[in-house]
Design an enzyme around this catalytic site. Sequence first.
Site, PDB file in Angstrom:
ATOM      1  N   CYS A 129      51.935  53.145  38.408  1.00 26.32           N
ATOM      2  CA  CYS A 129      51.828  52.679  36.846  1.00 26.32           C
ATOM      3  C   CYS A 129      51.624  54.486  36.150  1.00 26.32           C
ATOM      4  CB  CYS A 129      49.797  52.384  36.413  1.00 26.32           C
ATOM      5  SG  CYS A 129      49.267  50.698  37.352  1.00 26.32           S
ATOM      6  N   HIS A 169      48.179  53.713  29.090  1.00 30.63           N
ATOM      7  CA  HIS A 169      48.735  52.760  30.124  1.00 30.63           C
ATOM      8  C   HIS A 169      47.471  51.283  29.641  1.00 30.63           C
ATOM      9  CE1 HIS A 169      49.257  50.723  33.555  1.00 30.63           C
ATOM     10  NE2 HIS A 169      47.780  50.187  34.194  1.00 30.63           N
ATOM     11  N   ASN A 198      48.680  43.247  32.055  1.00 28.71           N
ATOM     12  CA  ASN A 198      49.372  45.491  33.041  1.00 28.71           C
ATOM     13  C   ASN A 198      49.976  45.355  33.787  1.00 28.71           C
ATOM     14  OD1 ASN A 198      49.106  47.129  34.920  1.00 28.71           O
ATOM     15  ND2 ASN A 198      47.064  47.419  35.473  1.00 28.71           N
TER      16      ASN A 198
HETATM   17  O1  UT7 Z   1      46.552  49.836  36.610  1.00 30.05           O
HETATM   18  C1  UT7 Z   1      45.395  50.113  36.865  1.00 30.05           C
HETATM   19  C2  UT7 Z   1      45.169  48.975  37.549  1.00 30.05           C
HETATM   20  N1  UT7 Z   1      43.396  48.638  38.096  1.00 30.05           N
HETATM   21  C3  UT7 Z   1      42.639  48.385  36.873  1.00 30.05           C
HETATM   22  O2  UT7 Z   1      42.638  49.018  35.525  1.00 30.05           O
HETATM   23  C4  UT7 Z   1      41.409  48.134  37.338  1.00 30.05           C
HETATM   24  C5  UT7 Z   1      40.409  48.635  36.993  1.00 30.05           C
HETATM   25  N2  UT7 Z   1      38.918  47.808  37.042  1.00 30.05           N
HETATM   26  C6  UT7 Z   1      38.882  46.944  35.483  1.00 30.05           C
HETATM   27  O3  UT7 Z   1      39.244  46.653  34.912  1.00 30.05           O
HETATM   28  C7  UT7 Z   1      38.034  45.790  36.239  1.00 30.05           C
HETATM   29  O4  UT7 Z   1      36.336  46.351  36.811  1.00 30.05           O
HETATM   30  C8  UT7 Z   1      37.700  44.712  36.301  1.00 30.05           C
HETATM   31  C9  UT7 Z   1      38.411  43.546  35.342  1.00 30.05           C
HETATM   32  C10 UT7 Z   1      39.136  44.599  37.166  1.00 30.05           C
HETATM   33  C11 UT7 Z   1      36.653  43.814  36.925  1.00 30.05           C
HETATM   34  O5  UT7 Z   1      35.651  43.826  36.158  1.00 30.05           O
HETATM   35  P1  UT7 Z   1      34.509  43.790  36.181  1.00 30.05           P
HETATM   36  O6  UT7 Z   1      32.975  44.133  35.170  1.00 30.05           O
HETATM   37  O7  UT7 Z   1      34.572  45.337  37.813  1.00 30.05           O
HETATM   38  O8  UT7 Z   1      33.542  42.885  37.188  1.00 30.05           O
HETATM   39  P2  UT7 Z   1      32.851  43.369  38.692  1.00 30.05           P
HETATM   40  O9  UT7 Z   1      34.112  43.195  39.567  1.00 30.05           O
HETATM   41  O10 UT7 Z   1      32.133  43.783  38.648  1.00 30.05           O
HETATM   42  O11 UT7 Z   1      33.020  41.447  38.787  1.00 30.05           O
HETATM   43  C12 UT7 Z   1      32.252  40.438  38.605  1.00 30.05           C
HETATM   44  C13 UT7 Z   1      31.918  39.199  38.400  1.00 30.05           C
HETATM   45  C14 UT7 Z   1      31.952  39.117  40.511  1.00 30.05           C
HETATM   46  O12 UT7 Z   1      31.200  37.708  40.640  1.00 30.05           O
HETATM   47  P3  UT7 Z   1      29.376  38.330  40.546  1.00 30.05           P
HETATM   48  O13 UT7 Z   1      29.229  39.104  42.430  1.00 30.05           O
HETATM   49  O14 UT7 Z   1      28.991  38.459  39.925  1.00 30.05           O
HETATM   50  O15 UT7 Z   1      29.006  36.789  41.000  1.00 30.05           O
HETATM   51  C15 UT7 Z   1      33.016  39.027  40.481  1.00 30.05           C
HETATM   52  O16 UT7 Z   1      33.403  38.039  41.502  1.00 30.05           O
HETATM   53  O17 UT7 Z   1      32.978  38.631  38.449  1.00 30.05           O
HETATM   54  C16 UT7 Z   1      33.865  37.790  38.925  1.00 30.05           C
HETATM   55  N3  UT7 Z   1      35.087  37.963  38.752  1.00 30.05           N
HETATM   56  C17 UT7 Z   1      35.614  36.308  38.107  1.00 30.05           C
HETATM   57  N4  UT7 Z   1      35.094  35.696  37.367  1.00 30.05           N
HETATM   58  C18 UT7 Z   1      35.863  35.383  36.911  1.00 30.05           C
HETATM   59  C19 UT7 Z   1      35.579  38.202  39.559  1.00 30.05           C
HETATM   60  N5  UT7 Z   1      37.296  38.725  38.840  1.00 30.05           N
HETATM   61  C20 UT7 Z   1      37.078  36.936  38.567  1.00 30.05           C
HETATM   62  C21 UT7 Z   1      37.879  36.338  37.968  1.00 30.05           C
HETATM   63  N6  UT7 Z   1      37.252  35.388  36.802  1.00 30.05           N
HETATM   64  N7  UT7 Z   1      39.246  36.432  37.298  1.00 30.05           N
END
Ligand code: UT7
Length: 333
Positions: free
Chosen positions: A111, A258, A288
């Site tokens: 990225c 980004h 993204n």
């Molecule tokens: O170019 C660089 C690319 N990478 C990035 O930019 C990633 C940076 N990180 C992020 O943007 C965030 O960490 C995410 C958007 C990827 C995830 O958000 P988060 O607030 O960190 O969520 P999390 O991973 O802590 O997940 C929270 C919950 C989990 O469920 P439980 O364990 O609390 O029951 C996940 O399983 O959300 C669940 N989850 C979803 N639920 C609905 C994960 N993905 C999804 C989804 N829809 N698509």
Amino acid sequence: MAIKITGTGSALPEKIVTNFDMAELVETSDEWIRERTGIAERRISTGDTVSSLAAKACMEALAMAKRDAADVDLILVATCSPELLLPCCACQVQSAIGAHQAVAFDLNAACSGFLFALNTAYAYLQTGLYKNALIVGSEVLSKLIDWTDRSTCVLFGDGAGAAFIELSKTDEICENGRAAGLEEMVMGSDGAKGMVLACAERSVSNPYYKETEQIKPYVCMDGQEVYKFATRQVPACIKEALEKANLTVDDVDLFVLHQANVRIIESVAKRLKADLSKFPMNLDHIGNMSSATIPVLLDELNRNGKIKKGDRLVLSGFGAGLTYGASILVWGA
Ligand code: UT7
């Protein structure tokens, strides 16, 4: 000698995939995706390739710069999702647009790729080796995504953006007294943390050796680690670049970051104590696109008249590697 962006261009696949469409594929919702990322829809390739999107973006950038492909000295394509390993995408672009004189090669900094390409081209132009360069970020990430993994498949999209940069022998002083051109850059890499955002290639297989472990050739990510890295490293490298240039946050008109996640951008603005209105965003409608996000946003802003001559821009990216960087430039086109 000043190095200026004289043309920008972009190309997106026609197919729009909304969060509601995603909810039909995996267990997710429009609400979750919007709240956690700011994304509402993304463009997905239905046959567009990294090179075809890149070539289209390049032609737009050249048309804006009023330059012919035959005048291009250097083509740098930043990509982590080329359709061919050989030849490189930049050579495919060279052939597609007819830039017969150009030297062409690819660069992979995920990225941060467009930013690294800009800075690499800048270094070449500064030495006087080349007079101009087409720099491109192009991705078809949809083929690297596990479409059953809801934690990654909702985040990414496909597209390409390009910029034409030229060396001008005379300094152009804008009405606000600023000299147009690229003022400062900072780049960094942290390979030790590389596996928090990774995608495997084919494993070693030959008559003498065969890897036994099955590799999943899809993007794997520890989202929270990437989030922490981005919200710490992006403001830090922007501050470092500003300090090197003897500037402050108040001297900047636009922060072109980004486009990974609206919460990351908000956090960067907060840490820099900068007004969020200086952080344009377009990730709601394209998601993204890795190396393509910065040049596509730059092109959108440029074509919509949101960048004025003399504006000071900070471009900043972060991504797999891990890599990060920031460049400061005064718009002169
Ligand atoms: O170019 C660089 C690319 N990478 C990035 O930019 C990633 C940076 N990180 C992020 O943007 C965030 O960490 C995410 C958007 C990827 C995830 O958000 P988060 O607030 O960190 O969520 P999390 O991973 O802590 O997940 C929270 C919950 C989990 O469920 P439980 O364990 O609390 O029951 C996940 O399983 O959300 C669940 N989850 C979803 N639920 C609905 C994960 N993905 C999804 C989804 N829809 N698509």
